[in-house]
Design a protein around this motif. Structure first.
Motif, PDB file in Angstrom:
ATOM      1  N   THR A   1      -2.047  -5.272  14.090  1.00 47.92           N
ATOM      2  CA  THR A   1      -2.518  -4.892  15.416  1.00 47.92           C
ATOM      3  C   THR A   1      -3.874  -4.204  15.305  1.00 47.92           C
ATOM      4  O   THR A   1      -4.194  -3.634  14.250  1.00 47.92           O
ATOM      5  CB  THR A   1      -1.543  -3.912  16.094  1.00 47.92           C
ATOM      6  OG1 THR A   1      -1.507  -2.700  15.333  1.00 47.92           O
ATOM      7  CG2 THR A   1      -0.136  -4.507  16.201  1.00 47.92           C
ATOM      8  N   PRO A   2      -4.653  -4.220  16.375  1.00 44.74           N
ATOM      9  CA  PRO A   2      -5.911  -3.470  16.352  1.00 44.74           C
ATOM     10  C   PRO A   2      -5.674  -1.989  16.057  1.00 44.74           C
ATOM     11  O   PRO A   2      -6.431  -1.371  15.305  1.00 44.74           O
ATOM     12  CB  PRO A   2      -6.475  -3.669  17.762  1.00 44.74           C
ATOM     13  CG  PRO A   2      -5.882  -4.951  18.234  1.00 44.74           C
ATOM     14  CD  PRO A   2      -4.503  -4.983  17.618  1.00 44.74           C
ATOM     15  N   GLU A   3      -4.593  -1.441  16.604  1.00 48.42           N
ATOM     16  CA  GLU A   3      -4.273  -0.033  16.374  1.00 48.42           C
ATOM     17  C   GLU A   3      -3.994   0.233  14.893  1.00 48.42           C
ATOM     18  O   GLU A   3      -4.418   1.256  14.344  1.00 48.42           O
ATOM     19  CB  GLU A   3      -3.072   0.399  17.223  1.00 48.42           C
ATOM     20  CG  GLU A   3      -3.294   0.314  18.717  1.00 48.42           C
ATOM     21  CD  GLU A   3      -3.178  -1.116  19.287  1.00 48.42           C
ATOM     22  OE1 GLU A   3      -3.703  -1.322  20.396  1.00 48.42           O
ATOM     23  OE2 GLU A   3      -2.600  -2.005  18.636  1.00 48.42           O
ATOM     24  N   GLY A   4      -3.271  -0.685  14.266  1.00 41.22           N
ATOM     25  CA  GLY A   4      -2.981  -0.543  12.842  1.00 41.22           C
ATOM     26  C   GLY A   4      -4.237  -0.626  11.992  1.00 41.22           C
ATOM     27  O   GLY A   4      -4.398   0.127  11.032  1.00 41.22           O
ATOM     28  N   LEU A   5      -5.126  -1.550  12.349  1.00 42.68           N
ATOM     29  CA  LEU A   5      -6.387  -1.664  11.614  1.00 42.68           C
ATOM     30  C   LEU A   5      -7.209  -0.390  11.756  1.00 42.68           C
ATOM     31  O   LEU A   5      -7.767   0.112  10.779  1.00 42.68           O
ATOM     32  CB  LEU A   5      -7.195  -2.866  12.100  1.00 42.68           C
ATOM     33  CG  LEU A   5      -6.603  -4.245  11.804  1.00 42.68           C
ATOM     34  CD1 LEU A   5      -7.473  -5.335  12.413  1.00 42.68           C
ATOM     35  CD2 LEU A   5      -6.448  -4.459  10.312  1.00 42.68           C
TER      36      LEU A   5
ATOM     37  N   MET B   1      -8.511   1.954   8.778  1.00 40.02           N
ATOM     38  CA  MET B   1      -9.925   1.803   8.441  1.00 40.02           C
ATOM     39  C   MET B   1     -10.875   2.781   9.127  1.00 40.02           C
ATOM     40  O   MET B   1     -11.929   3.085   8.580  1.00 40.02           O
ATOM     41  CB  MET B   1     -10.391   0.390   8.799  1.00 40.02           C
ATOM     42  CG  MET B   1      -9.773  -0.687   8.002  1.00 40.02           C
ATOM     43  SD  MET B   1     -10.576  -2.241   8.506  1.00 40.02           S
ATOM     44  CE  MET B   1      -9.549  -3.415   7.718  1.00 40.02           C
ATOM     45  N   ASP B   2     -10.551   3.224  10.321  1.00 39.70           N
ATOM     46  CA  ASP B   2     -11.483   4.028  11.127  1.00 39.70           C
ATOM     47  C   ASP B   2     -11.527   5.461  10.619  1.00 39.70           C
ATOM     48  O   ASP B   2     -10.855   6.352  11.132  1.00 39.70           O
ATOM     49  CB  ASP B   2     -11.061   3.984  12.593  1.00 39.70           C
ATOM     50  CG  ASP B   2     -12.018   4.730  13.509  1.00 39.70           C
ATOM     51  OD1 ASP B   2     -13.165   5.000  13.097  1.00 39.70           O
ATOM     52  OD2 ASP B   2     -11.614   5.051  14.633  1.00 39.70           O
ATOM     53  N   ARG B   3     -12.363   5.717   9.622  1.00 38.27           N
ATOM     54  CA  ARG B   3     -12.411   7.024   8.975  1.00 38.27           C
ATOM     55  C   ARG B   3     -13.054   8.102   9.828  1.00 38.27           C
ATOM     56  O   ARG B   3     -12.751   9.276   9.671  1.00 38.27           O
ATOM     57  CB  ARG B   3     -13.133   6.921   7.627  1.00 38.27           C
ATOM     58  CG  ARG B   3     -12.412   6.053   6.609  1.00 38.27           C
ATOM     59  CD  ARG B   3     -11.038   6.619   6.340  1.00 38.27           C
ATOM     60  NE  ARG B   3     -10.254   5.731   5.512  1.00 38.27           N
ATOM     61  CZ  ARG B   3      -9.603   6.121   4.429  1.00 38.27           C
ATOM     62  NH1 ARG B   3      -9.636   7.368   4.046  1.00 38.27           N
ATOM     63  NH2 ARG B   3      -8.899   5.253   3.753  1.00 38.27           N
ATOM     64  N   ASP B   4     -13.961   7.754  10.732  1.00 40.58           N
ATOM     65  CA  ASP B   4     -14.593   8.787  11.561  1.00 40.58           C
ATOM     66  C   ASP B   4     -13.876   8.992  12.891  1.00 40.58           C
ATOM     67  O   ASP B   4     -14.263   9.843  13.690  1.00 40.58           O
ATOM     68  CB  ASP B   4     -16.089   8.525  11.769  1.00 40.58           C
ATOM     69  CG  ASP B   4     -16.385   7.261  12.554  1.00 40.58           C
ATOM     70  OD1 ASP B   4     -15.448   6.620  13.088  1.00 40.58           O
ATOM     71  OD2 ASP B   4     -17.573   6.893  12.628  1.00 40.58           O
ATOM     72  N   GLY B   5     -12.826   8.203  13.155  1.00 40.55           N
ATOM     73  CA  GLY B   5     -11.996   8.389  14.335  1.00 40.55           C
ATOM     74  C   GLY B   5     -12.658   8.080  15.662  1.00 40.55           C
ATOM     75  O   GLY B   5     -12.214   8.546  16.703  1.00 40.55           O
ATOM     76  N   ASP B   6     -13.707   7.224  15.654  1.00 45.24           N
ATOM     77  CA  ASP B   6     -14.409   6.920  16.904  1.00 45.24           C
ATOM     78  C   ASP B   6     -13.812   5.740  17.672  1.00 45.24           C
ATOM     79  O   ASP B   6     -14.329   5.339  18.704  1.00 45.24           O
ATOM     80  CB  ASP B   6     -15.904   6.705  16.656  1.00 45.24           C
ATOM     81  CG  ASP B   6     -16.212   5.477  15.812  1.00 45.24           C
ATOM     82  OD1 ASP B   6     -15.259   4.804  15.334  1.00 45.24           O
ATOM     83  OD2 ASP B   6     -17.410   5.197  15.617  1.00 45.24           O
ATOM     84  N   GLY B   7     -12.719   5.166  17.163  1.00 49.10           N
ATOM     85  CA  GLY B   7     -12.057   4.079  17.878  1.00 49.10           C
ATOM     86  C   GLY B   7     -12.702   2.721  17.692  1.00 49.10           C
ATOM     87  O   GLY B   7     -12.371   1.774  18.400  1.00 49.10           O
TER      88      GLY B   7
ATOM     89  N   GLU C   1     -17.090   1.181   7.234  1.00 52.07           N
ATOM     90  CA  GLU C   1     -15.649   1.452   7.230  1.00 52.07           C
ATOM     91  C   GLU C   1     -14.869   0.212   6.817  1.00 52.07           C
ATOM     92  O   GLU C   1     -13.921   0.300   6.019  1.00 52.07           O
ATOM     93  CB  GLU C   1     -15.194   1.917   8.614  1.00 52.07           C
ATOM     94  CG  GLU C   1     -15.675   3.303   8.974  1.00 52.07           C
ATOM     95  CD  GLU C   1     -15.424   3.666  10.422  1.00 52.07           C
ATOM     96  OE1 GLU C   1     -15.088   4.847  10.662  1.00 52.07           O
ATOM     97  OE2 GLU C   1     -15.575   2.800  11.316  1.00 52.07           O
ATOM     98  N   TYR C   2     -15.263  -0.933   7.362  1.00 47.91           N
ATOM     99  CA  TYR C   2     -14.617  -2.199   7.015  1.00 47.91           C
ATOM    100  C   TYR C   2     -14.779  -2.479   5.522  1.00 47.91           C
ATOM    101  O   TYR C   2     -13.815  -2.769   4.819  1.00 47.91           O
ATOM    102  CB  TYR C   2     -15.224  -3.322   7.863  1.00 47.91           C
ATOM    103  CG  TYR C   2     -14.799  -4.698   7.469  1.00 47.91           C
ATOM    104  CD1 TYR C   2     -13.541  -5.193   7.804  1.00 47.91           C
ATOM    105  CD2 TYR C   2     -15.665  -5.539   6.769  1.00 47.91           C
ATOM    106  CE1 TYR C   2     -13.152  -6.469   7.449  1.00 47.91           C
ATOM    107  CE2 TYR C   2     -15.288  -6.822   6.411  1.00 47.91           C
ATOM    108  CZ  TYR C   2     -14.031  -7.278   6.742  1.00 47.91           C
ATOM    109  OH  TYR C   2     -13.655  -8.541   6.385  1.00 47.91           O
ATOM    110  N   ARG C   3     -16.024  -2.386   5.037  1.00 45.83           N
ATOM    111  CA  ARG C   3     -16.309  -2.674   3.636  1.00 45.83           C
ATOM    112  C   ARG C   3     -15.524  -1.737   2.720  1.00 45.83           C
ATOM    113  O   ARG C   3     -14.913  -2.176   1.747  1.00 45.83           O
ATOM    114  CB  ARG C   3     -17.801  -2.544   3.355  1.00 45.83           C
ATOM    115  CG  ARG C   3     -18.170  -2.896   1.935  1.00 45.83           C
ATOM    116  CD  ARG C   3     -19.649  -2.624   1.647  1.00 45.83           C
ATOM    117  NE  ARG C   3     -19.948  -2.943   0.269  1.00 45.83           N
ATOM    118  CZ  ARG C   3     -19.572  -2.211  -0.771  1.00 45.83           C
ATOM    119  NH1 ARG C   3     -18.873  -1.108  -0.600  1.00 45.83           N
ATOM    120  NH2 ARG C   3     -19.883  -2.582  -2.003  1.00 45.83           N
ATOM    121  N   ASN C   4     -15.533  -0.458   3.010  1.00 42.22           N
ATOM    122  CA  ASN C   4     -14.817   0.498   2.170  1.00 42.22           C
ATOM    123  C   ASN C   4     -13.325   0.206   2.110  1.00 42.22           C
ATOM    124  O   ASN C   4     -12.709   0.289   1.043  1.00 42.22           O
ATOM    125  CB  ASN C   4     -15.060   1.930   2.647  1.00 42.22           C
ATOM    126  CG  ASN C   4     -16.474   2.392   2.381  1.00 42.22           C
ATOM    127  OD1 ASN C   4     -17.209   1.804   1.587  1.00 42.22           O
ATOM    128  ND2 ASN C   4     -16.883   3.452   3.063  1.00 42.22           N
TER     129      ASN C   4
END
Length: 133
Positions: free
Chosen positions: A31-35, A39-45, A51-54
């Protein structure tokens, strides 16, 4: 044409590493929420390329059991074997080649070209990931 097929196969490789996680009764839904949670390390949604690469490099590193920067043989998850063979005659995937292929994959989902995946773009990434399982 062969190059396009190889790039498409490699795109699935770049989207597929999360398929290693399985639930007792089958694969977990992507799900988008799971991704975002993973992955979303800065929490900006939304997901930046960094973030993707890391996240993708972390997945590669987890699969690289001997820590030599190359996936080969048993290190390559079964669902990635056709992709690995299409890309490398030695049936190997190097971290450098993998890392280099991440930008075009990310860009293919970043339809508004703003450098982030959000909304429908994130949904498309989740859907592609689910299909690749």
């Amino acid at each position: 044409m062969k190059r396009c097929l190889s790039l498409a196969a490699f795109a699935l490789l770049c989207v597929s590493p999360w398929a290693l996680a399985q639930q007792k009764d089958g694969p977990a839904a992507v799900t988008p929420e799971g991704l975002l949670k993973r992955m979303d390390r800065d929490g900006d949604g939304k997901l930046s390329f960094e973030e993707y690469r890391n996240a993708m490099i972390r997945r590669f590193a987890q699969a690289d059991q001997d820590r030599d920067g190359v996936l080969r043989g048993a290190e390559i998850p079964a669902h990635l074997v056709p992709t690995a063979r299409a890309e490398n005659p030695q049936h190997e995937i190097t971290m450098d080649a993998y890392g280099d292929a991440l930008r075009p994959v990310f860009d293919s989902f970043d339809t508004d070209r703003d450098g982030h995946l959000a909304g429908a773009e994130l949904e498309a990434l989740a859907q592609a990931r689910q299909t690749a399982k």
